[in-house]
Design a protein around this motif. Structure first.
Motif, PDB file in Angstrom:
ATOM      1  N   ARG A  95      43.627  40.846  50.878  1.00 46.48           N
ATOM      2  CA  ARG A  95      43.132  41.603  50.380  1.00 46.48           C
ATOM      3  C   ARG A  95      42.769  41.623  48.382  1.00 46.48           C
ATOM      4  NH1 ARG A  95      38.518  44.159  52.055  1.00 46.48           N
ATOM      5  NH2 ARG A  95      39.132  46.067  51.590  1.00 46.48           N
ATOM      6  N   THR A  96      44.197  41.978  47.901  1.00 44.77           N
ATOM      7  CA  THR A  96      43.999  42.429  46.355  1.00 44.77           C
ATOM      8  C   THR A  96      43.532  40.754  45.647  1.00 44.77           C
ATOM      9  OG1 THR A  96      46.529  43.802  47.469  1.00 44.77           O
ATOM     10  CG2 THR A  96      46.031  42.869  44.975  1.00 44.77           C
ATOM     11  N   LEU A  97      43.737  39.982  46.123  1.00 41.68           N
ATOM     12  CA  LEU A  97      43.160  38.459  45.426  1.00 41.68           C
ATOM     13  C   LEU A  97      42.465  37.881  45.574  1.00 41.68           C
ATOM     14  CD1 LEU A  97      47.438  36.665  45.292  1.00 41.68           C
ATOM     15  CD2 LEU A  97      46.159  38.383  43.808  1.00 41.68           C
ATOM     16  N   SER A  98      41.728  37.857  47.045  1.00 41.28           N
ATOM     17  CA  SER A  98      40.499  37.263  47.686  1.00 41.28           C
ATOM     18  C   SER A  98      39.297  37.947  46.164  1.00 41.28           C
ATOM     19  CB  SER A  98      40.272  38.608  48.844  1.00 41.28           C
ATOM     20  OG  SER A  98      39.806  38.861  48.114  1.00 41.28           O
TER      21      SER A  98
ATOM     22  N   ALA B   6      44.816  18.577  39.982  1.00 44.03           N
ATOM     23  CA  ALA B   6      43.353  19.546  39.610  1.00 44.03           C
ATOM     24  C   ALA B   6      42.515  20.678  40.763  1.00 44.03           C
ATOM     25  CB  ALA B   6      42.640  18.037  39.079  1.00 44.03           C
ATOM     26  N   ILE B   7      42.586  21.608  40.197  1.00 43.44           N
ATOM     27  CA  ILE B   7      41.761  22.605  40.584  1.00 43.44           C
ATOM     28  C   ILE B   7      40.396  23.505  39.526  1.00 43.44           C
ATOM     29  CG2 ILE B   7      43.086  24.490  40.025  1.00 43.44           C
ATOM     30  CD1 ILE B   7      42.506  25.606  42.516  1.00 43.44           C
ATOM     31  N   SER B   8      39.428  23.647  40.239  1.00 47.35           N
ATOM     32  CA  SER B   8      38.468  23.843  39.777  1.00 47.35           C
ATOM     33  C   SER B   8      38.529  25.460  39.060  1.00 47.35           C
ATOM     34  CB  SER B   8      36.722  24.054  39.954  1.00 47.35           C
ATOM     35  OG  SER B   8      36.450  25.266  39.729  1.00 47.35           O
ATOM     36  N   PRO B   9      38.488  26.024  37.582  1.00 50.34           N
ATOM     37  CA  PRO B   9      38.526  27.410  37.039  1.00 50.34           C
ATOM     38  C   PRO B   9      37.139  28.399  37.775  1.00 50.34           C
ATOM     39  CG  PRO B   9      36.504  26.365  35.141  1.00 50.34           C
ATOM     40  CD  PRO B   9      37.108  25.575  36.184  1.00 50.34           C
ATOM     41  N   GLU B  10      36.499  28.124  38.426  1.00 52.17           N
ATOM     42  CA  GLU B  10      35.783  28.847  39.466  1.00 52.17           C
ATOM     43  C   GLU B  10      36.543  28.761  40.898  1.00 52.17           C
ATOM     44  OE1 GLU B  10      33.697  30.630  38.068  1.00 52.17           O
ATOM     45  OE2 GLU B  10      34.285  29.286  36.271  1.00 52.17           O
ATOM     46  N   SER B  11      37.606  28.621  40.949  1.00 51.47           N
ATOM     47  CA  SER B  11      38.450  28.147  43.068  1.00 51.47           C
ATOM     48  C   SER B  11      38.962  29.917  42.554  1.00 51.47           C
ATOM     49  CB  SER B  11      39.326  27.205  42.163  1.00 51.47           C
ATOM     50  OG  SER B  11      38.548  26.468  42.961  1.00 51.47           O
ATOM     51  N   GLY B  12      39.151  30.318  43.926  1.00 53.39           N
ATOM     52  CA  GLY B  12      39.424  31.714  44.032  1.00 53.39           C
ATOM     53  C   GLY B  12      41.732  31.080  43.561  1.00 53.39           C
TER      54      GLY B  12
ATOM     55  N   ASN C 212      51.603  32.973  37.202  1.00 56.12           N
ATOM     56  CA  ASN C 212      50.478  33.528  36.753  1.00 56.12           C
ATOM     57  C   ASN C 212      49.951  34.316  37.591  1.00 56.12           C
ATOM     58  OD1 ASN C 212      49.730  30.202  35.474  1.00 56.12           O
ATOM     59  ND2 ASN C 212      50.030  32.195  34.446  1.00 56.12           N
ATOM     60  N   ILE C 213      49.866  34.266  39.192  1.00 53.88           N
ATOM     61  CA  ILE C 213      49.608  35.133  40.092  1.00 53.88           C
ATOM     62  C   ILE C 213      50.048  36.546  40.316  1.00 53.88           C
ATOM     63  CG2 ILE C 213      48.410  34.644  42.652  1.00 53.88           C
ATOM     64  CD1 ILE C 213      47.897  31.840  41.893  1.00 53.88           C
ATOM     65  N   MET C 214      51.179  36.250  40.756  1.00 54.83           N
ATOM     66  CA  MET C 214      52.553  36.791  41.388  1.00 54.83           C
ATOM     67  C   MET C 214      52.498  38.225  40.249  1.00 54.83           C
ATOM     68  SD  MET C 214      53.147  36.708  43.758  1.00 54.83           S
ATOM     69  CE  MET C 214      52.178  35.260  44.857  1.00 54.83           C
ATOM     70  N   GLN C 215      51.863  37.746  38.673  1.00 52.36           N
ATOM     71  CA  GLN C 215      52.127  38.939  37.604  1.00 52.36           C
ATOM     72  C   GLN C 215      50.852  39.396  37.662  1.00 52.36           C
ATOM     73  OE1 GLN C 215      52.172  36.781  33.861  1.00 52.36           O
ATOM     74  NE2 GLN C 215      54.481  37.459  33.140  1.00 52.36           N
ATOM     75  N   MET C 216      49.573  39.221  38.300  1.00 52.80           N
ATOM     76  CA  MET C 216      48.074  39.594  38.101  1.00 52.80           C
ATOM     77  C   MET C 216      48.088  40.386  39.387  1.00 52.80           C
ATOM     78  SD  MET C 216      44.699  40.037  37.380  1.00 52.80           S
ATOM     79  CE  MET C 216      43.874  38.941  37.232  1.00 52.80           C
ATOM     80  N   LEU C 217      48.923  40.067  40.637  1.00 51.01           N
ATOM     81  CA  LEU C 217      49.517  40.997  41.790  1.00 51.01           C
ATOM     82  C   LEU C 217      49.882  42.233  41.701  1.00 51.01           C
ATOM     83  CD1 LEU C 217      48.865  40.756  44.795  1.00 51.01           C
ATOM     84  CD2 LEU C 217      51.215  39.884  45.574  1.00 51.01           C
ATOM     85  N   LYS C 218      51.051  41.845  40.880  1.00 47.05           N
ATOM     86  CA  LYS C 218      52.330  43.300  40.027  1.00 47.05           C
ATOM     87  C   LYS C 218      50.911  44.314  39.537  1.00 47.05           C
ATOM     88  CE  LYS C 218      56.544  44.591  38.704  1.00 47.05           C
ATOM     89  NZ  LYS C 218      55.907  45.477  37.876  1.00 47.05           N
ATOM     90  N   LEU C 219      50.107  43.330  38.072  1.00 48.65           N
ATOM     91  CA  LEU C 219      49.535  44.496  37.675  1.00 48.65           C
ATOM     92  C   LEU C 219      48.467  45.595  38.590  1.00 48.65           C
ATOM     93  CD1 LEU C 219      49.171  44.973  35.088  1.00 48.65           C
ATOM     94  CD2 LEU C 219      46.593  43.402  34.693  1.00 48.65           C
TER      95      LEU C 219
END
Ligand code: ZN
Length: 375
Positions: free
Chosen positions: A241-244, A323-329, A361-368
């Motif tokens: 939910r948080t990261l979607s 490689a991943i696109s910047p628009e990906s989730g 990066n992702i975990m920092q965002m999650l914590k924030l």
């Protein structure tokens, strides 16, 4: 990763068998041969008993696999990827990548398993009914009776409305549809799941006090397992939910530090790994991305060889893997990292390196997000 070995592949889904499964399989065969069948037909010879037990246990575990495959088949038709199915001590678990986006979809996936178990139960009920009329041998009615009851039990047990059991998922989908709030629906149904788990554990201890030790132990075992599954399922849903809504460009580190493929390993270690303290770097040649190099790649090479080995010779050149696109989730990014076992992905747009994204990066965002109560 599944703790076991691969058995076969169905609908493109690898089926794994967990090692605990063998213990349970043997236990079931033993209980059937020594306890159940002698009770049902006292005239069986030992070889008949053991053969019947083996065949019955085999069909029972195939039924459990078919239950999981039913969930997986319906999920696949909704575009959800099934990474694998693992058969283990209490049945099976389908590892899905992603969740259903709608309550109706979730309901169909959850209901498919119990519905198939009911169908299997009904089939064996029919076999039992007709074999009693037409056959003299007593093994077919005995086996089919057992399989009718166990598959019925499998369907009913799974329909208990506690998350993450199938019934809990169905109830969760109903609450989700009514309230529009998936987190709340998950919280309510996982509490019911935990309550039910507690009930099983208490009944288990009660059984032990009453002297039925093995029964009690089983109940406690299943109760603890359900308890953990309810907790884990709830945490997973919150994470999703948080990261979607978060995109790769929201959390990536940009601009990325890139290295030239023609430098030697001793130089990249001193000038890049020690200097920036990242675990991996995108590798470029004439301004285009050609690979990624990580500390692990370098550790594979003997230190004496570092001055004579070029980055481009040992880097991972498989662009599609990292490689991943910047628009990906970011959820897709997380899945890709786990799958490819790269801790980092290179963010690419129009063949240009935009940045780099790591699990950190992702975990920092999650914590924030959790700290600020925006989850
Ligand atoms: Zn199920």
């Amino acid at each position: 990763m599944p703790n076991g070995f691969k058995l076969l592949t169905v609908f493109g889904i690898p089926i794994y068998i967990n090692y605990t499964w063998f213990i349970v399989f043997s236990l079931v065969v033993w209980t059937l041969a020594m306890g159940y069948f002698p009770q049902m037909g006292p005239d069986y010879r030992p070889l008949t008993q053991w053969t019947m037990a083996f065949v019955t246990a085999f069909i029972l575990f195939t039924s459990i696999l078919m239950h999981e495959l039913a969930h997986s088949y319906v999920a696949q038709r909704q575009g959800i990827r099934i990474k694998s199915i693992t058969l283990f001590v209490f049945g099976g678990i389908a590892h899905m990548i992603g969740e259903s986006r709608s309550p109706r979809g979730e309901m169909k996936i959850a209901a498919a398993g119990p519905v198939l178990s009911l169908l299997i139960s009904g089939t064996f009920w029919g076999i039992n009914y007709f074999s009693k009329m037409w056959m003299n041998a007593s093994s077919v009615p005995t086996i089919s009776y057992f399989l009718t009851i166990t598959n019925l039990f499998l369907a009913l047990f799974n329909l208990i409305p506690g998350f993450p059991l199938d019934g809990g998922r169905i109830l969760r989908a109903i609450i989700w549809e009514r309230t529009g709030n998936l987190s709340k629906a998950t919280l309510i149904t996982s509490r019911i799941g935990k309550g039910f788990a507690l009930f099983l554990i208490i009944s288990g201890f009660w059984d032990i006090f009453q002297g039925t030790f093995i029964n009690g132990l089983w109940l406690i075992f299943i109760g603890i397992f359900l308890q953990q599954a309810a907790e884990e399922g709830y945490r997973q849903t919150l994470l999703h939910r948080t990261l979607s809504s978060v995109k790769v460009r929201d959390v990536m580190t940009a601009p990325a530090i890139v290295v030239d493929g023609d430098i030697t390993l001793d130089r990249i270690v001193n000038d890049f790994f020690f200097h920036y303290r990242f675990n991996s770097f995108p590798v470029v040649s004439h301004n285009t991305l050609v690979g990624i190099i990580s500390i692990h790649d370098i550790k594979e090479v003997k230190k004496e060889m570092w001055p004579y080995t070029l980055v481009k010779d040992i880097m991972c050149p498989d662009l599609s893997a990292f490689a991943i696109s910047p628009e990906s989730g970011v959820l897709e990014a997380l899945e890709r990292m786990v799958e490819s076992q790269h801790g980092r992905l290179v963010v690419m747009k129009d063949e240009k390196v935009m940045g780099i994204i790591s699990q950190r990066n992702i975990m920092q965002m999650l914590k924030l997000k959790t700290d600020l109560g925006r989850a």
